[in-house]
Design a protein around this motif. Structure first.
Motif, PDB file in Angstrom:
ATOM      1  N   UNK A   1      -8.533  57.266   8.984  1.00 18.17           N
ATOM      2  CA  UNK A   1      -8.673  55.820   9.001  1.00 18.17           C
ATOM      3  C   UNK A   1      -8.686  55.302  10.433  1.00 18.17           C
ATOM      4  N   UNK A   2      -9.338  54.160  10.635  1.00 19.75           N
ATOM      5  CA  UNK A   2      -9.444  53.540  11.951  1.00 19.75           C
ATOM      6  C   UNK A   2      -8.064  53.100  12.412  1.00 19.75           C
ATOM      7  N   UNK A   3      -7.770  53.325  13.676  1.00 20.13           N
ATOM      8  CA  UNK A   3      -6.490  52.938  14.250  1.00 20.13           C
ATOM      9  C   UNK A   3      -6.212  53.728  15.513  1.00 20.13           C
ATOM     10  N   UNK A   4      -5.182  53.327  16.242  1.00 19.05           N
ATOM     11  CA  UNK A   4      -4.848  53.980  17.511  1.00 19.05           C
ATOM     12  C   UNK A   4      -4.005  55.234  17.322  1.00 19.05           C
ATOM     13  N   UNK A   5      -3.221  55.312  16.263  1.00 22.86           N
ATOM     14  CA  UNK A   5      -2.325  56.442  16.057  1.00 22.86           C
ATOM     15  C   UNK A   5      -3.070  57.617  15.441  1.00 22.86           C
ATOM     16  N   UNK A   6      -2.661  58.826  15.843  1.00 20.97           N
ATOM     17  CA  UNK A   6      -3.271  60.050  15.324  1.00 20.97           C
ATOM     18  C   UNK A   6      -2.267  60.715  14.394  1.00 20.97           C
ATOM     19  N   UNK A   7      -2.671  60.930  13.144  1.00 21.24           N
ATOM     20  CA  UNK A   7      -1.827  61.591  12.154  1.00 21.24           C
ATOM     21  C   UNK A   7      -2.500  62.874  11.697  1.00 21.24           C
TER      22      UNK A   7
END
Length: 141
Positions: free
Chosen positions: A25-31
């Motif tokens: 998903x779009x976002x700054x955090x990497x999971x």
């Protein structure tokens, strides 16, 4: 590459101004569940992007540099033997200068590397020191 280094690299490729990768998903955090894919609209792979990637992994840079150095190890040896075979006798300064001239199209060796390689060739009995002038080397056929 460790987990933290991989996350930083993926974040810089997917979340910076120039997005080489897309992320879901779009976002700054990497999971761990994030999915990355190539950004087909990306066209500007500038020097800044590549230099950031190079700086991120110092252990890989060290490993690459040691691999390059090991590949270069034989150039000075071959050049010294070639020069001495042609000249038969040379002083240390002449041999050092001619060796640098000979290999500078590949790389510029450090003077201590040349000195070390000359000593190695003396040990291997490709060269010997002149008995009267210790600054002069003689090619041994």
């Amino acid at each position: 590459m460790d987990d933290g280094g991989l996350r930083r690299t993926l974040q810089s490729l997917a979340c910076a101004k120039k997005k080489v990768l897309r992320k879901r998903p779009v976002g700054k955090d990497i999971d761990k569940i994030d999915v990355f894919y190539f950004n087909s609209e990306f066209t500007d792979l500038g020097v800044k992007t590549l230099s950031k990637l190079r700086r991120r992994c110092p252990e890989e840079s060290t490993r690459t540099q040691s691999h390059i150095d090991s590949g270069r190890k034989h150039y000075p040896d071959a050049a010294i033997v070639r020069i001495m075979k042609a000249q038969k006798e040379l002083t240390y300064e002449q041999l050092k200068t001619q060796t640098i001239e000979s290999v500078k199209s590949h790389f510029v060796p450090e003077v201590n590397v040349i000195k070390h390689r000359i000593a190695g060739l003396v040990e291997q009995e490709y060269l010997r020191r002149d008995e009267d002038d210790k600054n002069k080397y003689i090619y041994v056929a």
